[in-house]
Write an enzyme that holds these catalytic residues in place. Structure first.
Site, PDB file in Angstrom:
ATOM      1  N   LYS A 204       0.843  -1.201   0.000  1.00 21.75           N
ATOM      2  CA  LYS A 204       0.000   0.000   0.000  1.00 21.75           C
ATOM      3  C   LYS A 204       0.879   1.252   0.000  1.00 21.75           C
ATOM      4  O   LYS A 204       0.683   2.161  -0.783  1.00 21.75           O
ATOM      5  CB  LYS A 204      -0.906  -0.046   1.226  1.00 21.75           C
ATOM      6  CG  LYS A 204      -1.844   1.117   1.375  1.00 21.75           C
ATOM      7  CD  LYS A 204      -2.738   0.876   2.579  1.00 21.75           C
ATOM      8  CE  LYS A 204      -3.447   2.133   2.999  1.00 21.75           C
ATOM      9  NZ  LYS A 204      -4.272   1.929   4.187  1.00 21.75           N
ATOM     10  N   GLU A 210      10.976  -4.512   3.694  1.00 19.36           N
ATOM     11  CA  GLU A 210      11.024  -5.914   3.246  1.00 19.36           C
ATOM     12  C   GLU A 210      10.666  -6.031   1.768  1.00 19.36           C
ATOM     13  O   GLU A 210      11.358  -6.690   0.979  1.00 19.36           O
ATOM     14  CB  GLU A 210      10.028  -6.771   4.049  1.00 19.36           C
ATOM     15  CG  GLU A 210      10.387  -6.995   5.493  1.00 19.36           C
ATOM     16  CD  GLU A 210       9.847  -5.941   6.439  1.00 19.36           C
ATOM     17  OE1 GLU A 210       9.555  -4.804   5.991  1.00 19.36           O
ATOM     18  OE2 GLU A 210       9.733  -6.236   7.640  1.00 19.36           O
ATOM     19  N   GLY A 257      -4.424  -2.323   5.364  1.00 15.13           N
ATOM     20  CA  GLY A 257      -3.675  -3.452   4.803  1.00 15.13           C
ATOM     21  C   GLY A 257      -4.271  -4.799   5.199  1.00 15.13           C
ATOM     22  O   GLY A 257      -4.453  -5.694   4.367  1.00 15.13           O
ATOM     23  N   ARG A 258      -4.615  -4.960   6.474  1.00 13.42           N
ATOM     24  CA  ARG A 258      -5.099  -6.269   6.939  1.00 13.42           C
ATOM     25  C   ARG A 258      -6.553  -6.521   6.561  1.00 13.42           C
ATOM     26  O   ARG A 258      -7.097  -7.569   6.870  1.00 13.42           O
ATOM     27  CB  ARG A 258      -4.876  -6.392   8.451  1.00 13.42           C
ATOM     28  CG  ARG A 258      -5.448  -5.270   9.281  1.00 13.42           C
ATOM     29  CD  ARG A 258      -4.884  -5.286  10.696  1.00 13.42           C
ATOM     30  NE  ARG A 258      -5.331  -4.152  11.490  1.00 13.42           N
ATOM     31  CZ  ARG A 258      -4.730  -2.971  11.538  1.00 13.42           C
ATOM     32  NH1 ARG A 258      -3.643  -2.767  10.822  1.00 13.42           N
ATOM     33  NH2 ARG A 258      -5.190  -2.002  12.304  1.00 13.42           N
ATOM     34  N   GLU A 343      -3.162  -6.816  15.376  1.00 18.19           N
ATOM     35  CA  GLU A 343      -2.768  -5.478  14.922  1.00 18.19           C
ATOM     36  C   GLU A 343      -3.955  -4.517  15.074  1.00 18.19           C
ATOM     37  O   GLU A 343      -3.775  -3.330  15.339  1.00 18.19           O
ATOM     38  CB  GLU A 343      -2.268  -5.514  13.466  1.00 18.19           C
ATOM     39  CG  GLU A 343      -1.353  -4.357  13.123  1.00 18.19           C
ATOM     40  CD  GLU A 343      -0.669  -4.481  11.767  1.00 18.19           C
ATOM     41  OE1 GLU A 343      -1.344  -4.344  10.743  1.00 18.19           O
ATOM     42  OE2 GLU A 343       0.555  -4.706  11.729  1.00 18.19           O
ATOM     43  N   HIS A 374      -1.410 -33.299  18.787  1.00 19.09           N
ATOM     44  CA  HIS A 374      -0.208 -34.027  19.172  1.00 19.09           C
ATOM     45  C   HIS A 374       0.928 -33.073  19.530  1.00 19.09           C
ATOM     46  O   HIS A 374       2.083 -33.469  19.579  1.00 19.09           O
ATOM     47  CB  HIS A 374       0.191 -34.979  18.041  1.00 19.09           C
ATOM     48  CG  HIS A 374      -0.928 -35.930  17.700  1.00 19.09           C
ATOM     49  ND1 HIS A 374      -1.123 -37.111  18.374  1.00 19.09           N
ATOM     50  CD2 HIS A 374      -1.955 -35.813  16.816  1.00 19.09           C
ATOM     51  CE1 HIS A 374      -2.214 -37.714  17.881  1.00 19.09           C
ATOM     52  NE2 HIS A 374      -2.737 -36.942  16.949  1.00 19.09           N
ATOM     53  N   LYS A 483      10.620  -0.089  13.601  1.00 25.21           N
ATOM     54  CA  LYS A 483      11.050   0.216  12.226  1.00 25.21           C
ATOM     55  C   LYS A 483      12.025   1.391  12.239  1.00 25.21           C
ATOM     56  O   LYS A 483      13.048   1.380  11.551  1.00 25.21           O
ATOM     57  CB  LYS A 483       9.851   0.625  11.361  1.00 25.21           C
ATOM     58  CG  LYS A 483       8.925  -0.483  10.961  1.00 25.21           C
ATOM     59  CD  LYS A 483       7.875   0.085   9.990  1.00 25.21           C
ATOM     60  CE  LYS A 483       6.685  -0.834   9.855  1.00 25.21           C
ATOM     61  NZ  LYS A 483       5.595  -0.258   9.080  1.00 25.21           N
TER      62      LYS A 483
END
Ligand code: F6P
Length: 516
Positions: A204, A210, A257-258, A343, A374, A483
């Site tokens: 966005k 990254e 974004g999410r 978030e 398990h 950041k």
């Protein structure tokens, strides 16, 4: 219920509301969930709802009629129906950034405000752009597409592409690259041919470290930007990166974004399952939108889910929550929900800056059954801290192994029953305390439609929880400091003459330098 205060157009719950809610938990001290369930033949039906392809049961939550009435009262006092209307209509629900959050406009025609109408117009144009670019990627002869993005620009499309693997049309293989760790790029690129691969940079902001680093690695590996595509709200930055404007799909500041899978951020899913499948996912989400906006709170699936979360967190004090899909294809759902839920709701101050009046988001984690039986289920059954859970199952499988599927469903039903009811034993080490609450969602089958509906249900539940707590579900200021410090430290990792200001970081840096 105590009287709610008003902050602008919002109703605000008071400390007295939360105290009153906590008092509703008193009768549960010493009460056994299994007795409550056994004593009421109508409970299974009374605490369940169906919306389209999803059946939800809340019968194994530690609530009774008085608690649910109190919770509905809380939702009413917090102004939940009005808040939902405001969300759909494009009110500025993201107050700290002065924006609406109009992900619903990407998939349904329900909002009535000018911002919602304009968002729907842009969304429609965006869908046409996706179709045009889809055709151009197919015509380019590439066989593989790498979605480069992180957080909301990765987790939603990654989950949906993985979950809907039975619907892939086989025309393109889709891969995901998110982590800053160069080994992620190295291992992925080893499996691909640079001449037959396209890269889709999804960001966005187009300022995420990254994504820019991984995008640059791919650009170098492919020998130029000819097969680079992007999804972004920042056209200056995509252009500066060398991506031609006709290969950029839009994003907008009114989509978080999410919450963005429904926009061109979900383009990788369209590439994997085709246009029709993508439309079906939008339709499934729209089906849930209609329900959530129109159903009364007492029969509203997302409101129920949100209220059970608030009950477990604020009345019963549970600090963690497990998401347990009993379907291999939903294995990435917990990771996706970690961002959506934590978030959005990981906040300690309310809109306007006052401290919250109680606990907010629990730690969310989980994994796919039966594998997790398990690994961590021992702790769920006998650990000191009850962990409320969402179980998710799929009634009709997409494979022919009927016996496996029956066994999977038997385990799903058994685990939620065992957690709730427990079992006594003469040897305390072999006893099961029970009273461990869970909700159970059954999807008729896992399709683009049902996945869309399920994810929209979670989005709306998150929003309703934020309304109860008075927090902003659409900002994420908490991710900025790390950041910023990483940006300050980056030069020191390249240049030994530079030092860190923090003494512990300085020592760690020396250690890295000595061993590097
Ligand atoms: O760092 C958090 C975050 O801003 C998320 O909210 C977002 O989904 C992610 O980074 C990626 O952001 P972008 O799409 O701008 O690259």
């Amino acid at each position: 219920m105590p009287r709610a205060l008003r902050a602008g157009s919002r109703a605000v719950l008071t400390a007295a509301h939360w105290q009153a809610l906590r008092r509703q938990a008193d009768p549960w001290v010493g009460r056994r969930l299994r007795d409550v369930i056994a004593a009421d033949d109508a409970r299974a039906d009374a605490y369940s709802l169906r919306v389209g392809p999803i059946y939800a049961s809340f019968a194994r939550q530690c609530v009774d009629a008085a608690a649910t009435e109190a919770l509905f009262g809380l939702a009413r006092d917090a102004g939940v129906p009005d808040a939902l209307r405001r969300l759909f209509d494009g009110a500025q629900v993201n107050a700290s950034e002065g924006r609406p959050a109009l992900h619903t406009a990407l998939r349904s025609g329900l909002g009535e405000g000018p911002a919602a109408i304009e968002a729907r117009r842009l969304a429609l144009a965006g869908r046409l752009g996706m179709d045009r670019l889809h055709a151009s990627v197919l015509a380019s002869g590439v066989t593989d597409v790498v979605n480069v993005g992180i957080g909301g620009s990765d987790l939603g499309p990654r989950l949906a592409v993985d979950a809907l693997r039975d619907f892939h049309d086989g025309r393109l293989r889709v891969h995901f690259l998110s982590n800053l760790d160069g080994s992620a790029a190295q291992h992925l690129l080893r499996t691909l041919d640079p001449a037959r691969t396209a890269a889709l940079l999804v960001s966005k902001s187009f300022g995420t470290h990254e994504t820019l680093l991984n995008g640059a690695i791919l650009r170098d590996w492919m020998g130029g930007s000819e097969r680079l595509y992007a999804v972004s709200a920042n056209l200056d930055r995509t252009q500066a990166f060398g991506i031609a404007s006709e290969r950029v799909l839009p994003m907008w500041d009114w989509v978080g974004g999410r919450y963005s899978l429904w926009s061109a951020v979900g383009f990788a899913l369209q590439l994997a399952i085709g246009r029709e499948g993508f439309e079906q996912m939008l339709a499934g989400a729209a089906r849930m939108d209609t329900h959530v906006l129109q159903a009364p709170i007492e029969s509203n699936m997302a409101v129920w889910h949100a209220l059970m979360s608030a009950w477990n967190r604020n009345a019963l004090g549970h600090a963690s929550h497990a998401v347990l899909p009993y379907d291999e294809r939903l294995g990435l759902l917990p990771a996706y929900l970690q961002q959506l839920v934590m978030e959005s709701l990981g906040k300690s101050v309310r809109i306007g800056g006052a401290p919250v009046l109680g606990a907010t988001v629990p730690v969310l984690w989980g994994g796919a059954g039966t594998n997790v039986q398990h690994s961590f289920f021992q702790a769920l059954h006998q650990g000191t801290d009850p962990v409320p859970a969402d179980f998710i199952g799929v009634v009709r499988p997409a494979h022919g192994h009927a016996e496996s599927h029956r066994a999977l469903l038997a385990n799903l039903l058994a685990q939620s029953q065992a957690l709730a009811n427990g079992a006594d034993a003469a040897d305390p080490q072999k006893g099961y305390p029970g009273d461990r609450p869970s909700s159970l969602f059954l999807l008729d089958e896992l399709t683009p439609h049902s996945l869309g509906a399920l994810l929209a249900m979670y989005e709306h539940s998150v929003y309703v929880q934020s309304v109860l707590w008075g927090i902003n579900a659409f900002d994420q200021w908490g991710v900025e400091l790390g950041k910023q410090i990483a940006g300050e430290l980056l030069p020191a990792l390249a240049d030994p003459a530079l030092q860190a200001s923090d003494p512990v970081t300085r020592a760690l840096l020396s250690e890295i330098r000595a061993r590097g």
